[in-house]
Scaffold this motif. Structure first.
Motif, PDB file in Angstrom:
ATOM      1  N   LEU A  85       0.868  -1.179   0.000  1.00 58.96           N
ATOM      2  CA  LEU A  85       0.000   0.000   0.000  1.00 58.96           C
ATOM      3  C   LEU A  85       0.901   1.224   0.000  1.00 58.96           C
ATOM      4  O   LEU A  85       1.814   1.318   0.812  1.00 58.96           O
ATOM      5  N   SER A  86       0.639   2.167  -0.908  1.00 59.72           N
ATOM      6  CA  SER A  86       1.453   3.386  -0.980  1.00 59.72           C
ATOM      7  C   SER A  86       0.552   4.592  -1.158  1.00 59.72           C
ATOM      8  O   SER A  86      -0.321   4.586  -2.029  1.00 59.72           O
ATOM      9  N   ASP A  87       0.774   5.605  -0.336  1.00 58.26           N
ATOM     10  CA  ASP A  87       0.110   6.885  -0.561  1.00 58.26           C
ATOM     11  C   ASP A  87       1.194   7.939  -0.768  1.00 58.26           C
ATOM     12  O   ASP A  87       2.362   7.601  -0.962  1.00 58.26           O
ATOM     13  N   HIS A  88       0.832   9.198  -0.726  1.00 58.60           N
ATOM     14  CA  HIS A  88       1.784  10.270  -1.039  1.00 58.60           C
ATOM     15  C   HIS A  88       2.932  10.346  -0.039  1.00 58.60           C
ATOM     16  O   HIS A  88       4.034  10.758  -0.388  1.00 58.60           O
ATOM     17  N   TYR A  89       2.692   9.935   1.211  1.00 58.87           N
ATOM     18  CA  TYR A  89       3.702  10.102   2.252  1.00 58.87           C
ATOM     19  C   TYR A  89       4.390   8.832   2.706  1.00 58.87           C
ATOM     20  O   TYR A  89       5.517   8.882   3.182  1.00 58.87           O
ATOM     21  N   HIS A  90       3.734   7.668   2.633  1.00 53.57           N
ATOM     22  CA  HIS A  90       4.368   6.457   3.147  1.00 53.57           C
ATOM     23  C   HIS A  90       3.789   5.216   2.486  1.00 53.57           C
ATOM     24  O   HIS A  90       2.821   5.299   1.732  1.00 53.57           O
ATOM     25  N   SER A  91       4.416   4.085   2.760  1.00 52.20           N
ATOM     26  CA  SER A  91       3.942   2.809   2.216  1.00 52.20           C
ATOM     27  C   SER A  91       4.166   1.712   3.246  1.00 52.20           C
ATOM     28  O   SER A  91       4.930   1.880   4.196  1.00 52.20           O
ATOM     29  N   ILE A  92       3.471   0.606   3.022  1.00 48.99           N
ATOM     30  CA  ILE A  92       3.583  -0.539   3.917  1.00 48.99           C
ATOM     31  C   ILE A  92       3.431  -1.811   3.079  1.00 48.99           C
ATOM     32  O   ILE A  92       2.712  -1.818   2.080  1.00 48.99           O
ATOM     33  N   ILE A  93       4.136  -2.854   3.500  1.00 49.50           N
ATOM     34  CA  ILE A  93       3.994  -4.161   2.865  1.00 49.50           C
ATOM     35  C   ILE A  93       3.231  -5.056   3.826  1.00 49.50           C
ATOM     36  O   ILE A  93       3.613  -5.202   4.984  1.00 49.50           O
ATOM     37  N   LEU A  94       2.131  -5.626   3.346  1.00 47.76           N
ATOM     38  CA  LEU A  94       1.298  -6.515   4.151  1.00 47.76           C
ATOM     39  C   LEU A  94       1.513  -7.960   3.724  1.00 47.76           C
ATOM     40  O   LEU A  94       1.504  -8.254   2.536  1.00 47.76           O
ATOM     41  N   GLU A  95       1.715  -8.825   4.697  1.00 45.71           N
ATOM     42  CA  GLU A  95       1.820 -10.254   4.433  1.00 45.71           C
ATOM     43  C   GLU A  95       0.407 -10.835   4.431  1.00 45.71           C
ATOM     44  O   GLU A  95      -0.329 -10.668   5.400  1.00 45.71           O
ATOM     45  N   LEU A  96       0.003 -11.496   3.359  1.00 46.73           N
ATOM     46  CA  LEU A  96      -1.361 -12.012   3.257  1.00 46.73           C
ATOM     47  C   LEU A  96      -1.667 -13.104   4.266  1.00 46.73           C
ATOM     48  O   LEU A  96      -2.812 -13.272   4.671  1.00 46.73           O
ATOM     49  N   ASN A  97      -0.665 -13.848   4.696  1.00 42.68           N
ATOM     50  CA  ASN A  97      -0.915 -14.901   5.679  1.00 42.68           C
ATOM     51  C   ASN A  97      -1.000 -14.356   7.106  1.00 42.68           C
ATOM     52  O   ASN A  97      -1.309 -15.091   8.030  1.00 42.68           O
ATOM     53  N   ASN A  98      -0.728 -13.052   7.286  1.00 43.47           N
ATOM     54  CA  ASN A  98      -0.794 -12.428   8.606  1.00 43.47           C
ATOM     55  C   ASN A  98      -1.374 -11.013   8.462  1.00 43.47           C
ATOM     56  O   ASN A  98      -0.750 -10.034   8.875  1.00 43.47           O
ATOM     57  N   LEU A  99      -2.567 -10.909   7.886  1.00 42.96           N
ATOM     58  CA  LEU A  99      -3.169  -9.603   7.647  1.00 42.96           C
ATOM     59  C   LEU A  99      -3.649  -8.957   8.941  1.00 42.96           C
ATOM     60  O   LEU A  99      -4.295  -9.615   9.759  1.00 42.96           O
ATOM     61  N   PRO A 100      -3.354  -7.671   9.124  1.00 42.62           N
ATOM     62  CA  PRO A 100      -3.904  -6.961  10.283  1.00 42.62           C
ATOM     63  C   PRO A 100      -5.384  -6.663  10.048  1.00 42.62           C
ATOM     64  O   PRO A 100      -5.890  -6.796   8.938  1.00 42.62           O
TER      65      PRO A 100
END
Length: 127
Positions: A85-100
């Motif tokens: 996930l990326s927006d104008h200020y930051h991004s994050i990588i999500l693991e599908l087997n451990n979704l928040p």
């Protein structure tokens, strides 16, 4: 309007018409190469993960308030177990087997009036 169902929710593009005077930094689109390889560029939704928010951004030029730019939210999956996930200020990588616990919500471009103390004379409060 285009839709794509992903492991974290359904995403859309072009669900509403932006004002003609607004500029898009990148045009919204859904590029789907396969079920686990896609890129979504949207200005229709934002994602909330706890207190973190990944959202499109409406930027108003403080020197020329009539100039507004919308920066999109980008969701990418290039393999079967990770989403970025990326927006104008930051991004994050999500693991599908451990979704928040996350929520996908609608987003609309709205100018929010500033309540700046001390005042910087940007002119937003006169809108």
């Amino acid at each position: 309007m285009m839709k794509l169902e992903t492991p974290i929710g359904e995403f859309t593009t072009d669900s509403y018409k932006i004002p003609a005077e607004d500029t898009l930094a990148v045009s919204p689109e859904i590029i789907s190469f396969s079920s686990d390889d896609y890129k979504i560029i949207t200005i229709d939704q934002f994602i909330q993960i706890g207190t973190d928010v990944y959202t499109p951004l409406l930027h108003q030029n403080c020197m020329s308030p009539d100039q507004k730019t919308i920066y999109p939210l980008t969701i990418e999956q290039h393999d079967s177990d990770r989403i970025t996930l990326s927006d104008h200020y930051h991004s994050i990588i999500l693991e599908l087997n451990n979704l928040p616990d996350l929520q996908v919500k609608p987003w609309y471009p709205v100018i929010k009036k500033k309540n700046c103390i001390p005042c910087t004379n940007c002119g937003r409060c006169s809108w």
